[in-house]
Design an enzyme around this catalytic site. Structure first.
Site, mmCIF file in Angstrom:
data_model
loop_
_atom_site.group_PDB
_atom_site.id
_atom_site.type_symbol
_atom_site.label_atom_id
_atom_site.label_comp_id
_atom_site.label_asym_id
_atom_site.label_seq_id
_atom_site.Cartn_x
_atom_site.Cartn_y
_atom_site.Cartn_z
ATOM 1 N N GLU A 97 0.797 -1.223 0.000
ATOM 2 C CA GLU A 97 0.000 0.000 0.000
ATOM 3 C C GLU A 97 0.835 1.281 0.000
ATOM 4 O O GLU A 97 0.463 2.259 -0.640
ATOM 5 C CB GLU A 97 -0.938 0.016 1.219
ATOM 6 N N SER A 367 -52.097 -19.118 41.749
ATOM 7 C CA SER A 367 -51.668 -19.595 43.069
ATOM 8 C C SER A 367 -50.190 -19.342 43.350
ATOM 9 O O SER A 367 -49.756 -19.464 44.499
ATOM 10 C CB SER A 367 -51.967 -21.088 43.197
#
Length: 692
Positions: A97, A367
């Protein structure tokens, strides 16, 4: 002749004067130019660069440090310092690069000139001349439009980057910024995506492969075209040889090395607990003040309380056991009572179909709400031996309306029963009578004290769980009982770190509030253990879960909701099943008993597997608790001739004082010497579990 000499001298004089003025002007110009350039450089160095925060993925971790989810804004990126990036990858990137990166000031004039000549020869743009700094400037701050205005901005930003950052800093930002394809930004996610490795683990061959991808993330992707990717890898390796980074032999060996790639179909950071991580994200924003932007692109690290093994067990069981021929939904949540840590959370049967988290859905608890009532009753003089007659009953209210109460399936003892029996068999008549006797406001107050935040109405039906609550609220209430009466707010997040590792939040201590006495909590726990013993509503659980356990089942009168909330000393778990549209479960009459059993079976199997790494524990008996053998027939202290003595526990001062006078015995039974049959029921499961 003399005049000529004078003219010659005069011309020389004028030339020298002109030369002097030119030199002075040129020197002045250079000074002014130097001052202007210096001022411009100072200006560029002193003025801040535009805000261009590199977006980073936020990671969410389980309690054992495994990534369970990742949150991002579309760019998946995990930032790593240059020191963690292998030298091979750095050199490969520089070679292909920007080989003069450490020697130029942001621009490689020779490379730019070569690129221009190549473009002119080919009549099209065939070669890039941008340096790493230029690419970083473009990616961070600019669009990719090809205009002179954009080029000028790029040049200025390139200079500013070089002035304000070191070369290593620029390279580090670049390697963490660039796109490698497959939704992976930066070298860390590139390494994970293509090789299932951390970037620090990459070798030369892998580094050269990755370094070649950014030029064409699709074209050079080994997932898309391995041949082109290998060709590009070879070019990178030769560039490294040219720069003296490696030898030709090393390049050849790396090129011919077999690479093992990750599965391209496998999602990186696939969510392992979608309902839980959705809850985490909501908590971060609304409780901890994290902004949406920080969450999705701030690179945070979120450390949670989730036990991944428990979570996976819960999800697997629910997926396997919930019926596939009807839309039965579910919610499961587990909390460690001593810390409040949320260990597992499942908010529905399939997150892809519905993201609604039913752990926070309001439903009638039925319950399962009774233990809260009976804690209020214990505070107001009721004991495990307090009796009420259980029969079909109509209660007359002050407003003139009658309230008719029935037991499940219209089954009644039609005799006096005590509190312990009422809990074990989930007797509705006993519950409502107790609720009215102690005052309906007492249940409301106890519910709030234990952590129920939903509205509770002081009406007779509240004893049977008529008001809506969430599974999380109910779990918190039961966790308080399991934690010897100390309430702890459920916690899901232990620590939050920013991208630099700074701690934004850390839970350092457990905040707990004593809301009921340890004695009250233990007496309730002891009675709730009976729910899982022979004759109890969840007796079938004992066949699967081989350790001391307490809890309560819950079924609404109209059979729309099924609950099981239970706990060991180490874990509290709530499981709810029902339908989102509030359909009655009995609509599927043939499945009615099956669904009830299924809820218990899933809960029991989950709890058994969740405890695999935990040794069995007994519930701790606190001070202020008295254990006695009582005679169920008389409710008095049992002697050695009472035919069916029962071990019972009491809050000190509420225990019976009289000895059974029907069965004339010689001595009292010692509660410290557990009967063989009771010892069997208590320890057999623990022994079996341990041996298994």
């Amino acid at each position: 002749m003399g005049r000529y000499d004078d003219l010659e001298d005069f011309a020389l004089y004028r030339f020298l004067r002109a030369l002097k003025r030119t030199i002075l002007l040129l020197f002045s110009f250079l000074i002014i130019l130097g001052i202007l350039v210096g001022a411009f450089v100072i200006y560029l160095k002193s003025t801040p660069l535009p805000n261009a925060d590199i977006k980073q993925t936020t990671l969410i971790y389980s309690l054992d440090g495994k990534v369970i989810d990742a949150v991002d804004s579309g760019e998946k990126r995990i930032y790593v310092p240059l020191s963690q990036i292998p030298k091979d990858l750095i050199q490969a990137t520089l070679a292909i690069e920007d080989r003069k990166f450490y020697n130029h000031f942001g621009f490689d004039l020779m490379r730019i000139g070569g690129a221009v000549i190549a473009d002119l020869k080919n009549g099209a743009k065939v070669q890039g001349g941008s340096t790493i700094t230029q690419q970083l400037a473009k990616n961070l701050y600019l669009t990719h439009e090809k205009t002179w205005q954009r080029k000028l901005k790029e040049a200025l930003l390139t200079v500013k980057l070089e002035l304000q950052y070191s070369k290593d800093q620029i390279l580090e930002m670049y390697l963490n910024q660039i796109y490698y394809g497959q939704s992976a930004y930066g070298v860390q996610l590139a390494a994970s995506t293509y090789f299932h490795k951390n970037v620090s683990e990459l070798n030369l061959a892998e580094s050269a492969m990755l370094a070649g991808i950014p030029k064409g993330p699709t074209y050079y992707s080994p997932f898309q075209n391995l041949e082109k990717a290998k060709s590009r890898q070879k070019l990178v390796l030769q560039a490294m040889v040219h720069e003296g980074y490696i030898t030709q032999q090393q390049a050849d060996e790396a090129y011919h090395q077999n690479l093992t790639f990750a599965n391209p179909k496998e999602r990186l950071f696939a969510s392992k607990a979608p309902y839980f991580t959705q809850y985490i994200e909501n908590e971060l924003i609304h409780r901890y003040g994290i902004t949406e932007q920080e969450l999705h692109s701030g690179g945070l690290k979120i450390y949670t309380t989730m036990d991944l093994a428990m979570q996976e067990t819960a999800e697997k069981l629910l997926k396997e056991k919930l019926p596939k021929d009807r839309p039965l939904q579910t919610a499961l949540v587990s909390i460690e009572p001593s810390t409040g840590f949320i260990k597992a959370m499942v908010g529905g049967r399939d997150f892809r179909e519905s993201q609604y988290n039913r752990v926070f859905a309001k439903r009638q608890p039925g319950s399962a709400f009774k233990p809260i009532l009976y804690l209020a009753a214990l505070e107001h003089g009721v004991t495990p031996l307090t009796q009420q007659k259980s029969e079909a009953t109509v209660f007359f209210q002050e407003n003139g309306q009658n309230y008719s109460v029935k037991n499940f399936d219209d089954k009644y003892p039609n005799r006096d029963i005590d509190l312990h029996y009422a809990i074990t068999h989930s007797d509705n008549i006993y519950a409502v009578k107790t609720h009215l006797d102690i005052g309906m406001d007492k249940l409301v107050e106890m519910g709030k004290r234990l952590g129920i935040e939903s509205r509770l109405d002081p009406v007779p039906s509240l004893a049977l769980g008529s008001n809506l609550v969430t599974p999380m609220e109910l779990t918190k209430a039961y966790a308080t009982i399991a934690n010897q009466g100390k309430k702890i707010e459920p916690t899901a997040i232990i620590k939050i770190e920013d991208r630099e590792g700074n701690i934004l939040y850390e839970k350092k201590e457990i905040e707990e509030t004593q809301v009921i006495t340890p004695a009250e909590a233990f007496v309730m726990t002891y009675m709730l253990e009976g729910v899982f013993e022979p004759g109890g509503t969840a007796a079938s659980v004992a066949k699967i879960l081989k350790r001391p356990v307490a809890g309560k089942t819950g079924t609404t009168n109209d059979y729309r909701d099924l609950w099981l909330v239970g706990y060991t000393p180490q874990l509290v778990t709530t499981l709810w099943t029902g339908y989102d549209n509030d359909e009655e479960l009995k609509k599927y009459q043939s499945y009615r008993s099956q669904e009830s059993y299924l809820t218990k079976e899933i809960w029991a199997e989950y709890m058994e597997k969740a405890h695999q790494a935990l040794a069995p524990q007994l519930f701790t008996v606190p001070e202020g608790v008295v254990s006695l053998y009582i005679d169920p027939q008389t409710g008095k202290i049992a002697n050695d001739r009472c035919p069916n003595p029962r071990l019972e526990v009491f809050i000190q001062g509420t225990e019976p004082k009289e000895v059974c006078d029907i069965h004339k015995g010689d001595q009292l039974l010692d509660p410290n010497k557990i009967k063989e049959s009771e010892q069997e029921s208590l320890w057999k499961r623990m022994k079996n579990w341990w041996n298994d």
